[in-house]
Design a protein around this motif. Structure first.
Motif, PDB file in Angstrom:
ATOM      1  N   ASP A 243      31.780 -19.017   6.926  1.00 35.25           N
ATOM      2  CA  ASP A 243      32.866 -18.242   6.897  1.00 35.25           C
ATOM      3  C   ASP A 243      32.719 -16.719   6.866  1.00 35.25           C
ATOM      4  O   ASP A 243      33.831 -16.073   6.833  1.00 35.25           O
ATOM      5  N   THR A 244      31.362 -16.413   6.686  1.00 35.55           N
ATOM      6  CA  THR A 244      31.333 -14.852   6.384  1.00 35.55           C
ATOM      7  C   THR A 244      30.048 -14.428   7.321  1.00 35.55           C
ATOM      8  O   THR A 244      29.123 -15.013   7.539  1.00 35.55           O
ATOM      9  N   LEU A 245      30.600 -13.389   8.102  1.00 38.16           N
ATOM     10  CA  LEU A 245      29.249 -12.846   9.114  1.00 38.16           C
ATOM     11  C   LEU A 245      29.165 -11.258   9.067  1.00 38.16           C
ATOM     12  O   LEU A 245      30.407 -10.564   8.707  1.00 38.16           O
ATOM     13  N   TYR A 246      27.755 -11.101   8.720  1.00 36.85           N
ATOM     14  CA  TYR A 246      27.487  -9.589   8.503  1.00 36.85           C
ATOM     15  C   TYR A 246      26.285  -9.075   9.496  1.00 36.85           C
ATOM     16  O   TYR A 246      25.175  -9.678   9.042  1.00 36.85           O
ATOM     17  N   LEU A 247      26.607  -8.722  10.555  1.00 34.58           N
ATOM     18  CA  LEU A 247      25.590  -8.572  11.625  1.00 34.58           C
ATOM     19  C   LEU A 247      25.697  -7.306  12.197  1.00 34.58           C
ATOM     20  O   LEU A 247      26.516  -6.386  12.132  1.00 34.58           O
ATOM     21  N   VAL A 248      24.753  -7.138  13.250  1.00 29.46           N
ATOM     22  CA  VAL A 248      24.731  -5.943  14.152  1.00 29.46           C
ATOM     23  C   VAL A 248      25.725  -6.052  15.139  1.00 29.46           C
ATOM     24  O   VAL A 248      25.746  -7.098  15.626  1.00 29.46           O
ATOM     25  N   ARG A 260      31.447 -19.394  23.359  1.00 30.59           N
ATOM     26  CA  ARG A 260      31.906 -20.367  22.106  1.00 30.59           C
ATOM     27  C   ARG A 260      32.341 -19.838  20.828  1.00 30.59           C
ATOM     28  O   ARG A 260      32.568 -20.605  19.721  1.00 30.59           O
ATOM     29  N   LEU A 261      32.398 -18.664  20.678  1.00 34.59           N
ATOM     30  CA  LEU A 261      32.705 -18.148  19.333  1.00 34.59           C
ATOM     31  C   LEU A 261      33.998 -18.567  19.144  1.00 34.59           C
ATOM     32  O   LEU A 261      34.426 -18.720  17.756  1.00 34.59           O
ATOM     33  N   SER A 262      34.929 -18.446  19.964  1.00 36.41           N
ATOM     34  CA  SER A 262      36.386 -19.084  19.408  1.00 36.41           C
ATOM     35  C   SER A 262      36.378 -20.370  18.943  1.00 36.41           C
ATOM     36  O   SER A 262      37.160 -20.787  18.286  1.00 36.41           O
ATOM     37  N   GLU A 263      35.226 -21.163  18.956  1.00 35.87           N
ATOM     38  CA  GLU A 263      35.187 -22.337  18.495  1.00 35.87           C
ATOM     39  C   GLU A 263      34.875 -22.469  16.971  1.00 35.87           C
ATOM     40  O   GLU A 263      34.913 -23.191  16.264  1.00 35.87           O
ATOM     41  N   ALA A 264      34.358 -21.083  16.496  1.00 35.32           N
ATOM     42  CA  ALA A 264      34.061 -20.775  15.058  1.00 35.32           C
ATOM     43  C   ALA A 264      35.346 -20.818  14.197  1.00 35.32           C
ATOM     44  O   ALA A 264      35.620 -19.793  13.752  1.00 35.32           O
ATOM     45  N   LYS A 265      36.096 -21.908  14.095  1.00 32.08           N
ATOM     46  CA  LYS A 265      37.230 -21.772  13.407  1.00 32.08           C
ATOM     47  C   LYS A 265      37.019 -21.514  11.806  1.00 32.08           C
ATOM     48  O   LYS A 265      37.970 -21.136  11.143  1.00 32.08           O
ATOM     49  N   SER A 266      35.629 -21.790  11.212  1.00 28.43           N
ATOM     50  CA  SER A 266      35.604 -21.622   9.674  1.00 28.43           C
ATOM     51  C   SER A 266      35.405 -20.040   9.612  1.00 28.43           C
ATOM     52  O   SER A 266      35.475 -19.729   8.328  1.00 28.43           O
ATOM     53  N   ASP A 287      40.031 -10.936  19.227  1.00 31.71           N
ATOM     54  CA  ASP A 287      40.615 -11.990  19.900  1.00 31.71           C
ATOM     55  C   ASP A 287      40.083 -13.307  19.817  1.00 31.71           C
ATOM     56  O   ASP A 287      40.546 -14.358  19.596  1.00 31.71           O
ATOM     57  N   ALA A 288      38.704 -13.532  19.611  1.00 31.86           N
ATOM     58  CA  ALA A 288      38.217 -14.878  19.597  1.00 31.86           C
ATOM     59  C   ALA A 288      38.096 -15.365  18.089  1.00 31.86           C
ATOM     60  O   ALA A 288      38.191 -16.620  17.990  1.00 31.86           O
ATOM     61  N   VAL A 289      38.172 -14.354  17.178  1.00 30.69           N
ATOM     62  CA  VAL A 289      37.925 -15.020  15.880  1.00 30.69           C
ATOM     63  C   VAL A 289      39.313 -14.916  14.897  1.00 30.69           C
ATOM     64  O   VAL A 289      39.607 -15.706  14.098  1.00 30.69           O
ATOM     65  N   GLU A 290      40.122 -13.984  15.119  1.00 29.58           N
ATOM     66  CA  GLU A 290      41.210 -13.441  14.386  1.00 29.58           C
ATOM     67  C   GLU A 290      40.751 -13.584  12.938  1.00 29.58           C
ATOM     68  O   GLU A 290      41.455 -14.394  12.198  1.00 29.58           O
ATOM     69  N   PRO A 291      39.823 -12.732  12.525  1.00 32.89           N
ATOM     70  CA  PRO A 291      39.344 -12.631  11.134  1.00 32.89           C
ATOM     71  C   PRO A 291      40.433 -12.225  10.256  1.00 32.89           C
ATOM     72  O   PRO A 291      41.325 -11.302  10.423  1.00 32.89           O
TER      73      PRO A 291
END
Length: 520
Positions: A243-248, A260-266, A287-291
């Motif tokens: 549920d949490t991403l911290y990336l470059v 496939r990032l839009s599949e990551a509903k969690s 657009d892909a994740v709607e965080p």
């Protein structure tokens, strides 16, 4: 608070919670016991409190467990990049003077070459394929904690800067600094108790350590990925319900391009650091994740937090304001400027951060020259340039070293890159200044052509886009375009502009060659 105790106390509160995800999961009780065994194994090998232990491993749970075990022992963890060449590895070994070097199958060959020219040194392997490994030794140890007193002012870790310029510098950080940075990360990024996070950022980088330690403090689940692969990362994100991403930004870019990032509903929370993110990439991620949260973190190895942009959706690219444990100023951009030379509202200046922050280091390892360059009157100068807007939010304009002086005008690459990456002919782009007889420095755009597009056609389309649709004035449009197969990056995804400015590239297409001169 020392970091070994952080793990033990979390294990006491939530012994059955999943601490490590992935193929080899561990509960907090099991991880606490295993790191106790590793700490005892390291002690049996002769490691004592305050000793430095160099960790040259590929990553994942074995490296994380060894790092945490060293915290319990009161020794200093020195994790190094698995991409280091033998000469880089030899330099850091000689500089850190460790009592023990730990390697695995992925780094053994480079370590053999690095150690060949150094005095004899104790070395042990990590991995499950041999009887003679640190893990096998640990498996024979009791699982209760060592009786070792560790102070929060003891050195927890010594990280080596990525070395984008000159030799890598050792950055010693105390348990207190690491703990404060992790708590700050939780407060500032929205990393909450019981969150599940992808542990792909390497542990030789402060972002990787922050993800790990915040997960431990918050009794979350850390899902390791030893080496980044976009398709494998997507599988981990979806199957582990990260549920949490911290990336470059470069990793986000790769995840987007899996389609496939839009599949990551969690996924609910995004945060990034390590490099600037283009507005176009930020918009695609939203657009892909709607965080529910999207945070831009500006900081460094030396002082984890400078500023926090709390809403990258509303203000893409803004670095926001000083972090919860930070104090920040913009001062005169001239080299050697005093932290008291504060620029006026809206004026460009170089960032200075107070060393009074509890997240701060105390100075470089055996490098008084580096201290003199970067630390003045209790303030740290990382070399970043920025302005503030009418709301008081910070906008980074690039680095002092990245500035291009073309025809007597100062140009910063970030603005040009943000405009040109929107061209459909481009997958990736970076702008640097190359020496030029006419301009002094010519702003040169190195780009990776879109998949399936011929380099010459992509170059022509990018040139046309820059002139007609980018919105860039002629002063800021590149004087030269070079198509390349890949953009050079460090092990954590930072752009290595110096490799391009040094001429170490092989053009697929080059506007200078096409026209017979540098310029456009």
């Amino acid at each position: 608070m020392d970091l070994g105790r952080s793990l033990t106390w979390t294990a006491e509160r939530y012994p059955g919670r999943r601490a490590v995800g992935g193929r080899c999961p561990l509960t907090y009780a099991a991880w606490d016991a295993w790191t106790n065994q590793l700490a005892r194994a390291l002690a049996e090998l002769g490691v004592r409190p305050k000793d430095r232990v160099l960790l040259s491993l590929g990553g994942g749970e074995p490296l994380a467990s060894l790092h945490l075990a060293l915290q319990k022992l009161g020794a200093v963890s020195v994790p190094l990049s698995f991409r280091f060449s033998p000469s880089e590895l030899a330099y850091c070994i000689g500089d850190a003077a460790p009592v023990l070097v730990v390697t695995d199958a992925s780094t053994a060959q480079a370590a053999d070459k690095a150690l060949a020219g150094l005095p004899p040194m104790l070395r042990v392997a990590s991995g499950s394929s041999s009887d003679d490994t640190i893990e096998r030794l640990a498996s024979r140890q009791p699982s209760d904690a060592l009786d070792v007193a560790v102070s929060d002012q003891d050195i927890s870790v010594m990280l080596y800067t990525s070395g984008t310029t000159g030799k890598p510098k050792g950055v010693p950080r105390t348990h207190a600094a690491e703990h404060h940075a992790s708590v700050a990360h939780m407060l500032q990024s929205g990393h909450a108790r019981f969150d599940t996070v992808l542990g792909v950022m390497p542990l030789f980088h402060t972002m990787g350590l922050r993800t790990l330690l915040a997960s431990v403090i918050g009794a979350g689940t850390w899902v390791p990925q030893a080496r980044f692969d976009a398709d494998e990362a997507m599988e981990l994100i979806t199957t582990e319900r990260v549920d949490t991403l911290y990336l470059v930004p470069t990793i986000y870019w790769s995840l987007l391009h899996t389609g496939r990032l839009s599949e990551a509903k969690s996924v609910r929370k995004l945060a990034y650091a390590g490099a600037s993110m283009t507005t176009a990439l930020a918009e695609q991620l939203v657009d892909a994740v709607e965080p529910v949260s999207f945070v831009n973190h500006l900081g460094s190895t030396e002082i984890y937090t400078f500023t926090i942009g709390p809403d990258a959706r509303a203000k893409p690219g803004s670095a926001g304001r000083a972090g919860v444990f930070s104090r920040v100023r913009l001062v005169d951009p001239l080299p050697g400027a005093s932290p008291d030379d504060v620029v006026g509202p809206g004026e460009q200046g170089q960032i200075a951060i107070s060393m009074a922050s509890p997240e701060a280091f105390a100075g470089y390892w055996q490098r008084p020259d580096a201290d003199a360059k970067s630390i003045r009157n209790g303030w740290y100068f990382p070399g970043d340039l920025a302005t503030t807007d009418a709301d008081g939010d910070l906008w980074v304009a690039g680095r002092v070293d990245d500035m291009i002086n073309s025809g007597g005008e100062n140009i910063y690459p970030d603005e040009i890159e943000d405009a040109l990456v929107r061209c459909d002919a481009v997958e990736e782009i970076v702008v640097v200044g190359l020496a030029d007889d006419r301009w002094g420095q010519a702003a040169t755009a190195f780009f990776v052509p879109a998949t399936g597009m011929a380099p010459e056609r992509a170059l022509a389309e990018l040139d046309s886009f820059a002139r007609e649709r980018s919105g860039l004035p002629s002063l800021k449009r590149p004087k030269r375009y070079v198509a390349v197969e890949t953009i050079p990056k460090s092990a954590v995804g930072k752009l290595l502009r110096r490799e391009l400015s040094a001429g170490t590239f092989s053009p697929l297409a080059d506007s200078a060659q096409a026209s017979g001169q540098v310029g456009a």
